[in-house]
Every structure is written in structure tokens, then in C-alpha cells.
Motif scaffolding. Structure first.
Motif, short mmCIF file in Angstrom:
data_model
loop_
_atom_site.label_atom_id
_atom_site.label_comp_id
_atom_site.label_asym_id
_atom_site.label_seq_id
_atom_site.Cartn_x
_atom_site.Cartn_y
_atom_site.Cartn_z
N ASN A 271 2.53 -12.62 8.74
CA ASN A 271 2.20 -12.74 7.26
C ASN A 271 2.21 -11.61 6.62
OD1 ASN A 271 -0.62 -11.25 7.27
ND2 ASN A 271 -0.56 -12.31 9.26
N MET A 272 2.07 -11.83 5.29
CA MET A 272 2.36 -10.78 4.24
C MET A 272 1.40 -9.47 4.62
SD MET A 272 4.73 -9.97 1.80
CE MET A 272 5.21 -11.40 1.23
N LYS A 273 0.18 -9.65 4.79
CA LYS A 273 -0.70 -8.50 4.87
C LYS A 273 -0.57 -7.94 6.15
CE LYS A 273 -5.67 -7.76 4.81
NZ LYS A 273 -7.09 -8.31 4.85
N PHE A 274 -0.26 -8.32 7.20
CA PHE A 274 0.25 -7.67 8.41
C PHE A 274 1.43 -6.93 8.19
CE2 PHE A 274 0.94 -7.10 12.92
CZ PHE A 274 0.16 -6.18 13.32
N ALA A 275 2.12 -7.48 7.53
CA ALA A 275 3.78 -7.01 7.16
C ALA A 275 3.62 -5.73 6.66
CB ALA A 275 4.48 -7.97 6.78
N TYR A 276 2.82 -5.78 5.40
CA TYR A 276 2.70 -4.47 4.74
C TYR A 276 1.79 -3.52 5.66
CZ TYR A 276 4.51 -6.35 0.17
OH TYR A 276 5.30 -6.73 -0.56
N THR A 277 0.80 -3.95 6.45
CA THR A 277 -0.01 -3.05 7.01
C THR A 277 1.04 -2.14 8.28
OG1 THR A 277 -1.96 -4.38 7.09
CG2 THR A 277 -1.87 -2.48 8.79
N VAL B 261 10.70 -5.07 9.84
CA VAL B 261 9.34 -4.96 10.15
C VAL B 261 8.73 -6.45 9.66
CG1 VAL B 261 7.16 -3.85 9.56
CG2 VAL B 261 9.32 -2.36 9.89
N HIS B 262 9.08 -6.99 8.37
CA HIS B 262 8.20 -8.15 8.03
C HIS B 262 8.55 -9.35 8.73
CE1 HIS B 262 6.66 -6.69 4.03
NE2 HIS B 262 6.77 -5.40 4.64
N GLN B 263 9.83 -9.50 9.43
CA GLN B 263 9.98 -10.69 9.92
C GLN B 263 9.04 -11.36 10.61
OE1 GLN B 263 13.19 -9.63 12.78
NE2 GLN B 263 14.91 -9.21 11.43
N GLN B 264 8.93 -12.69 10.29
CA GLN B 264 7.87 -13.47 11.05
C GLN B 264 6.41 -13.13 11.16
OE1 GLN B 264 10.32 -14.08 14.68
NE2 GLN B 264 11.18 -16.11 14.15
N PRO C 90 0.71 -1.21 -0.08
CA PRO C 90 -0.06 0.01 -0.06
C PRO C 90 0.76 1.27 -0.13
CG PRO C 90 -0.09 -1.01 2.30
CD PRO C 90 0.72 -1.94 1.15
N LEU C 91 2.20 1.12 0.13
CA LEU C 91 2.88 2.49 0.31
C LEU C 91 3.45 2.71 -1.48
CD1 LEU C 91 5.56 1.85 3.24
CD2 LEU C 91 3.89 3.77 3.07
N GLN C 92 3.14 1.87 -2.05
CA GLN C 92 3.61 2.26 -3.57
C GLN C 92 2.50 3.23 -4.39
OE1 GLN C 92 6.23 1.31 -4.82
NE2 GLN C 92 7.02 -0.13 -3.52
#
Length: 289
Positions: free
Chosen positions: A133-139, A128-131, A25-27
Motif C-alpha cells: 500500500n502507498m503509505k507503507f511503500a513510502y515509509t 520497493v513499492h511493489q505490492q 516524505p523524501l521530498q
């Protein structure tokens, strides 16, 4: 203002480029118009580069435009590096022709390695993305950047080390970060801000030297370093063997009875080198179709 047309070697998958970018969502992207805006910092100046894609994977072209003429050549090279516009597609196809990966490569050839604007952003993002799921990592990344970063002409810049070093663990907790992850990010920002960690220097180091430089940092392990090598430095021969997605994709690809270990995945690297990074991208993409 300046503008330039860049034509990558075909095939180059504009569709997969926008598909991957749209996950974040930052893109600043407009998929309908095939337009991307990216945040660059050149000679301490923040500049927004606009990229318009034309054609298809058989005849791709990118029209680049920016604000300051004196930054034109650096900006063009950065865009090429970020979106892999110098990708050696013919070399990749020839390397895997007649091998067990020929079909995988044929399905995904032209998919670029997409990098962050700089190594600092890549390191912050992957911590931030470590461990997660992809959706929450992007959030979480979105919350962090939009809360403490800078917005300019429709794009977001990551908060600078100076800004992050002044934050508290409680500031991160309000964004739903764990205490430990907050501590890692603040510690690294402090090191960069105080000059103890020169991330720009990493561009001149070998993969092994990058490992040696980053591994002593709190919160940085092999997975994070491999992601920095891939998505920060754009290295072409990286296989994140400990990544669950890569392991699941290898299991699916070779119809294995169980998920392979990190060591078993690494064993493939000898055959996939010097294009392991592309195989990593294809493996991740194969999980979603």
C-alpha cells in the motif's frame, strides 16, 4: 550561483504538483512557500537545485537556481524533464476533445508527470513499492534512503549502487523489507555497480527495448518497467494496465459492474495514445478527488 525562469505552457497545475510531491516524505518541499529542492548528480557531482513556483495554473512560472554555473543548462533540462515543464497541454486537450475522456481531461488537464531525478532512483523506488500500500511503500523507501543514502543541503540522495551492493539481506530485514525484495535490490545494485546494467542507456531505447532490457532482471515485471518508463524516463504513452489503482479508476470512470482485467484496460490504449501516461495520471488522481 545561477538562476533561470521557466514558464510552462498553461494550464499547468502547481497545486497538483505539490499535492503529489507531498505524499512522499523524501521530498524536500515547502508547500507554504511553494519551494522544492531536488537532488541531481551531474558529471559525478552532487548538486541541489532550488525551485520556487509562482502564479497559478493559468499563469505559472518556476524560478530555478543552482550552485555551479557550468551545470546550468543540464540542470534546467533535468528540472524540465522531472516536472514536465514542456508538457503539451494544448495537444492533450485537442486529442481528447469530443471523446469519452473529455470530462476527465478537463478536470485534470495541467497535471504533470513527475519523474525521479534519474532512472536508477526510479527503478529502486518502484521495486520497493511493489505490492505494497502507498503509505507503507513510502515509509520503506524513506527508511532505505535515509539509512544508506546521502544528505546534502536538505535533500536526500538514493544510496549508490556501490553502497547497496555491499549490504546484506539482514540489513534490509532490519528496515522491514522482505527477504526476496532485499535480494532483488542487492542483485540489481550489483549489476549496475559491475557495469552489467547500464541504466543511462535506457534513455536512448524504445519502450519495447526497455522492456527487453529490464524484464530478465530478478524482481522486475511489467508493472515495474511501466513505472520506470513513466517516472524514470518520462515517457508519455504508458498505461500500467495491471495497476490496481488504474483498474479501479477505469471501473469508476465507466461505471463498470466489475474491475476490468489488464487486457481490457490495455484495449483502451489505442484510443488514448499518444497521451496514455497523462490519462494514467488522471485516473490515479480521480480516485482521491
Amino acid at each position: 550561483m545561477w538562476s533561470e525562469i521557466v514558464r510552462p505552457e498553461a494550464p499547468y497545475s502547481i497545486h497538483r504538483l505539490f499535492s503529489r510531491l507531498s505524499m512522499d516524505p523524501l521530498q524536500a518541499i515547502n508547500t507554504a512557500d511553494k519551494e522544492i529542492k531536488i537532488p541531481l548528480v551531474i558529471n559525478h557531482t552532487k548538486e541541489v537545485i532550488t525551485i520556487n513556483a509562482y502564479g497559478d495554473e493559468k499563469d505559472p512560472s518556476f524560478h530555478l537556481s543552482g550552485e555551479l554555473e557550468e551545470h546550468k543548462s543540464i540542470s534546467i533540462q533535468k528540472v524540465k524533464d522531472m516536472f514536465d515543464l514542456d508538457m503539451d497541454t494544448n495537444g492533450i486537450m485537442k486529442h481528447f476533445d469530443g471523446t469519452e475522456l473529455q470530462e476527465l481531461v478537463a478536470n485534470y488537464i495541467g497535471m504533470p508527470i513527475i519523474c525521479e531525478p534519474d532512472t536508477y532512483s526510479a527503478l529502486m523506488k518502484n521495486i520497493v513499492h511493489q505490492q505494497l500500500n502507498m503509505k507503507f511503500a513510502y515509509t520503506l523507501t524513506y527508511r532505505f534512503v535515509t539509512k544508506y543514502g546521502e544528505h546534502k543541503n536538505g535533500v536526500w540522495y538514493y544510496p549508490t549502487p556501490d553502497v547497496v551492493s555491499k549490504l546484506s539481506v539482514e540489513d534490509f530485514r532490519e528496515l522491514q523489507f522482505s527477504n526476496r525484495k532485499a535480494e532483488y535490490i542487492i542483485d540489481i545494485a550489483n549489476k549496475v555497480n559491475e557495469g552489467d546494467l547500464d541504466l543511462q542507456q535506457l534513455t536512448e531505447l524504445t519502450n519495447k527495448e526497455v522492456y527487453d532490457k529490464l524484464l530478465p532482471l530478478r524482481g522486475v515485471g511489467p508493472w515495474t518497467i511501466e513505472c520506470v518508463l513513466l517516472f524514470g524516463l518520462g515517457r508519455k504513452d504508458i498505461l500500467p494496465a495491471g495497476d490496481v489503482g488504474v483498474q479501479n479508476a477505469v471501473k469508476k470512470l465507466f461505471d463498470l459492474s466489475s474491475k476490468p482485467s489488464k487486457e481490457e484496460v490495455y484495449a483502451y490504449n489505442k484510443k488514448w495514445s499518444p497521451y496514455s501516461s497523462y490519462i494514467s495520471m488522471y485516473l490515479w488522481e480521480s480516485l482521491s478527488g
